[in-house]
Design a protein around this motif. Structure first.
Motif, PDB file in Angstrom:
ATOM      1  N   THR A  70      15.265  -9.409   2.004  1.00  0.00           N
ATOM      2  CA  THR A  70      15.016  -8.734   0.599  1.00  0.00           C
ATOM      3  C   THR A  70      15.868  -7.353   0.797  1.00  0.00           C
ATOM      4  O   THR A  70      16.424  -6.640  -0.255  1.00  0.00           O
ATOM      5  CB  THR A  70      13.598  -8.463   0.558  1.00  0.00           C
ATOM      6  N   ALA A  71      15.743  -6.723   2.194  1.00  0.00           N
ATOM      7  CA  ALA A  71      16.519  -5.390   2.320  1.00  0.00           C
ATOM      8  C   ALA A  71      17.288  -5.375   3.480  1.00  0.00           C
ATOM      9  O   ALA A  71      16.716  -5.007   4.656  1.00  0.00           O
ATOM     10  CB  ALA A  71      15.335  -4.415   2.389  1.00  0.00           C
ATOM     11  N   ALA A  84       9.337  -3.632  13.269  1.00  0.00           N
ATOM     12  CA  ALA A  84       9.423  -2.498  12.361  1.00  0.00           C
ATOM     13  C   ALA A  84      10.498  -2.739  11.635  1.00  0.00           C
ATOM     14  O   ALA A  84      11.648  -3.092  12.209  1.00  0.00           O
ATOM     15  CB  ALA A  84       9.014  -1.274  12.742  1.00  0.00           C
ATOM     16  N   TYR A  85      10.829  -2.097  10.468  1.00  0.00           N
ATOM     17  CA  TYR A  85      12.213  -2.023   9.822  1.00  0.00           C
ATOM     18  C   TYR A  85      12.533  -0.746   9.387  1.00  0.00           C
ATOM     19  O   TYR A  85      11.876   0.065   8.671  1.00  0.00           O
ATOM     20  CB  TYR A  85      12.387  -2.955   8.506  1.00  0.00           C
ATOM     21  N   ALA A  86      13.707   0.089   9.794  1.00  0.00           N
ATOM     22  CA  ALA A  86      14.146   1.436   9.596  1.00  0.00           C
ATOM     23  C   ALA A  86      15.308   1.585   8.832  1.00  0.00           C
ATOM     24  O   ALA A  86      16.003   0.411   8.571  1.00  0.00           O
ATOM     25  CB  ALA A  86      14.345   1.837  11.099  1.00  0.00           C
ATOM     26  N   ASN A  87      15.280   2.478   7.995  1.00  0.00           N
ATOM     27  CA  ASN A  87      16.334   2.861   6.964  1.00  0.00           C
ATOM     28  C   ASN A  87      17.511   3.464   7.584  1.00  0.00           C
ATOM     29  O   ASN A  87      17.465   3.653   9.032  1.00  0.00           O
ATOM     30  CB  ASN A  87      15.833   3.646   5.806  1.00  0.00           C
ATOM     31  N   ALA A  88      18.463   3.922   6.874  1.00  0.00           N
ATOM     32  CA  ALA A  88      19.849   4.252   7.646  1.00  0.00           C
ATOM     33  C   ALA A  88      19.574   5.703   8.397  1.00  0.00           C
ATOM     34  O   ALA A  88      20.382   5.892   9.430  1.00  0.00           O
ATOM     35  CB  ALA A  88      20.960   4.439   6.414  1.00  0.00           C
ATOM     36  N   ASP A  89      18.389   6.513   7.996  1.00  0.00           N
ATOM     37  CA  ASP A  89      18.246   7.572   8.703  1.00  0.00           C
ATOM     38  C   ASP A  89      17.401   7.221  10.070  1.00  0.00           C
ATOM     39  O   ASP A  89      16.838   8.184  10.755  1.00  0.00           O
ATOM     40  CB  ASP A  89      17.449   8.591   7.944  1.00  0.00           C
ATOM     41  N   ASP A  90      17.185   5.999  10.488  1.00  0.00           N
ATOM     42  CA  ASP A  90      16.392   5.628  11.495  1.00  0.00           C
ATOM     43  C   ASP A  90      14.806   5.971  11.234  1.00  0.00           C
ATOM     44  O   ASP A  90      14.101   5.958  12.124  1.00  0.00           O
ATOM     45  CB  ASP A  90      16.982   6.057  13.020  1.00  0.00           C
ATOM     46  N   LYS A  91      14.442   5.959   9.966  1.00  0.00           N
ATOM     47  CA  LYS A  91      12.969   6.185   9.689  1.00  0.00           C
ATOM     48  C   LYS A  91      12.327   4.935   9.383  1.00  0.00           C
ATOM     49  O   LYS A  91      12.884   4.098   8.670  1.00  0.00           O
ATOM     50  CB  LYS A  91      12.743   7.101   8.447  1.00  0.00           C
ATOM     51  N   ILE A  92      11.171   4.551  10.092  1.00  0.00           N
ATOM     52  CA  ILE A  92      10.568   3.264   9.450  1.00  0.00           C
ATOM     53  C   ILE A  92      10.077   3.349   8.272  1.00  0.00           C
ATOM     54  O   ILE A  92       9.429   4.257   7.820  1.00  0.00           O
ATOM     55  CB  ILE A  92       9.285   3.167  10.595  1.00  0.00           C
ATOM     56  N   VAL A  93      10.520   2.265   7.634  1.00  0.00           N
ATOM     57  CA  VAL A  93       9.858   2.041   6.281  1.00  0.00           C
ATOM     58  C   VAL A  93       8.672   1.067   6.315  1.00  0.00           C
ATOM     59  O   VAL A  93       7.695   1.471   5.615  1.00  0.00           O
ATOM     60  CB  VAL A  93      11.021   1.473   5.290  1.00  0.00           C
ATOM     61  N   VAL A  94       8.864   0.009   6.997  1.00  0.00           N
ATOM     62  CA  VAL A  94       7.782  -0.835   7.178  1.00  0.00           C
ATOM     63  C   VAL A  94       7.456  -1.433   8.505  1.00  0.00           C
ATOM     64  O   VAL A  94       8.391  -1.758   9.100  1.00  0.00           O
ATOM     65  CB  VAL A  94       7.924  -2.074   6.139  1.00  0.00           C
ATOM     66  N   ALA A  95       6.351  -1.676   8.761  1.00  0.00           N
ATOM     67  CA  ALA A  95       5.815  -2.231  10.170  1.00  0.00           C
ATOM     68  C   ALA A  95       5.012  -3.552   9.840  1.00  0.00           C
ATOM     69  O   ALA A  95       4.060  -3.271   9.096  1.00  0.00           O
ATOM     70  CB  ALA A  95       5.630  -1.419  11.253  1.00  0.00           C
ATOM     71  N   PHE A  96       4.944  -4.510  10.991  1.00  0.00           N
ATOM     72  CA  PHE A  96       3.899  -5.700  10.870  1.00  0.00           C
ATOM     73  C   PHE A  96       3.142  -5.277  12.410  1.00  0.00           C
ATOM     74  O   PHE A  96       3.573  -5.057  13.206  1.00  0.00           O
ATOM     75  CB  PHE A  96       4.588  -6.889  11.016  1.00  0.00           C
ATOM     76  N   LEU A 140       5.379  -9.393  -1.104  1.00  0.00           N
ATOM     77  CA  LEU A 140       6.048  -8.885  -0.026  1.00  0.00           C
ATOM     78  C   LEU A 140       7.549  -8.392  -0.560  1.00  0.00           C
ATOM     79  O   LEU A 140       7.859  -7.366  -0.275  1.00  0.00           O
ATOM     80  CB  LEU A 140       5.978  -9.557   1.259  1.00  0.00           C
ATOM     81  N   ILE A 141       8.000  -9.290  -1.083  1.00  0.00           N
ATOM     82  CA  ILE A 141       9.329  -9.230  -1.759  1.00  0.00           C
ATOM     83  C   ILE A 141       9.202  -7.781  -2.737  1.00  0.00           C
ATOM     84  O   ILE A 141      10.228  -6.907  -2.710  1.00  0.00           O
ATOM     85  CB  ILE A 141       9.839 -10.520  -2.399  1.00  0.00           C
ATOM     86  N   GLU A 142       8.378  -7.822  -3.799  1.00  0.00           N
ATOM     87  CA  GLU A 142       8.127  -6.783  -4.474  1.00  0.00           C
ATOM     88  C   GLU A 142       8.026  -5.426  -3.987  1.00  0.00           C
ATOM     89  O   GLU A 142       8.638  -4.478  -4.274  1.00  0.00           O
ATOM     90  CB  GLU A 142       7.195  -7.275  -5.546  1.00  0.00           C
ATOM     91  N   LEU A 143       6.898  -5.488  -2.841  1.00  0.00           N
ATOM     92  CA  LEU A 143       6.766  -4.375  -2.027  1.00  0.00           C
ATOM     93  C   LEU A 143       7.830  -3.786  -1.450  1.00  0.00           C
ATOM     94  O   LEU A 143       7.986  -2.647  -1.337  1.00  0.00           O
ATOM     95  CB  LEU A 143       5.676  -4.521  -1.127  1.00  0.00           C
ATOM     96  N   VAL A 144       8.622  -4.767  -0.564  1.00  0.00           N
ATOM     97  CA  VAL A 144       9.799  -4.072   0.182  1.00  0.00           C
ATOM     98  C   VAL A 144      10.960  -3.801  -0.939  1.00  0.00           C
ATOM     99  O   VAL A 144      11.559  -2.726  -0.498  1.00  0.00           O
ATOM    100  CB  VAL A 144      10.436  -5.372   1.129  1.00  0.00           C
ATOM    101  N   LYS A 145      11.227  -4.462  -1.951  1.00  0.00           N
ATOM    102  CA  LYS A 145      12.178  -4.035  -3.006  1.00  0.00           C
ATOM    103  C   LYS A 145      11.852  -2.416  -3.382  1.00  0.00           C
ATOM    104  O   LYS A 145      12.618  -1.498  -3.733  1.00  0.00           O
ATOM    105  CB  LYS A 145      12.273  -4.811  -4.017  1.00  0.00           C
ATOM    106  N   ALA A 146      10.353  -2.223  -3.730  1.00  0.00           N
ATOM    107  CA  ALA A 146      10.031  -0.905  -4.181  1.00  0.00           C
ATOM    108  C   ALA A 146      10.317   0.077  -3.086  1.00  0.00           C
ATOM    109  O   ALA A 146      10.739   1.291  -3.341  1.00  0.00           O
ATOM    110  CB  ALA A 146       8.654  -0.995  -4.489  1.00  0.00           C
TER     111      ALA A 146
END
Length: 149
Positions: A70-71, A84-96, A140-146
């Motif tokens: 999705t992302a 966990a999954y981080a953005n380009a700034d290395d900041k965590i967006v989401v974790a399990f 989860l797809i909807e949440l991650v996209k948002a």
């Protein structure tokens, strides 16, 4: 007709998925220092998932596949030992967070400050996960996209 996968929804990663992830890690390492860091993060996340109890592992594997599909701009890594999954700034967006980590009743998908889920003065950032289903996957797809919008 598409090739059949060697798994069911609750079995976790198929042999094909495992091979694809290994290939992707090798590609990232071949890209140099930055790619190697991403490959190491991916391997750490996969190792974290592999250490989980079977029920948690099956959920974490489906979360991993869903988040990365999705992302793809998010980079897998670990955060406090959790995938966990981080953005380009290395900041965590989401974790399990698996239920076995703190002997909880259920696993959770937790969104951090970098997620774009703001909705007025109050909004949820943690979601309980007990069983995988098409409905759970779609949510989860909807949440991650948002979160990455």
């Amino acid at each position: 007709m598409p090739a059949k996968s060697s798994k069911t929804e609750s079995d976790g990663f198929s042999a094909e998925e495992r091979a694809a992830m290994k290939e992707r890690a090798a590609e990232l390492r071949a890209e140099g220092k930055k790619g190697a860091k991403k490959a190491d993060g991916l391997q750490a996340a996969l190792d974290s998932i592999a250490k989980m109890a079977p029920e948690d592992r099956a959920l974490a594997e489906r979360v991993h596949v869903t988040v990365t599909a999705t992302a793809p701009e998010l980079s897998p890594k670990t955060w406090y030992g959790m995938p966990a999954y981080a953005n380009a700034d290395d900041k965590i967006v989401v974790a399990f967070k698996n239920s076995g980590k703190f002997n909880s009743r259920y696993s959770t998908l937790e969104f951090q400050d970098a997620a774009n889920l703001d909705d007025g003065d109050v909004w949820p950032v943690s979601y309980a996960l007990q069983h995988w289903s098409p409905v759970v996957e779609q949510k989860l797809i909807e949440l991650v996209k948002a979160a990455v919008s």
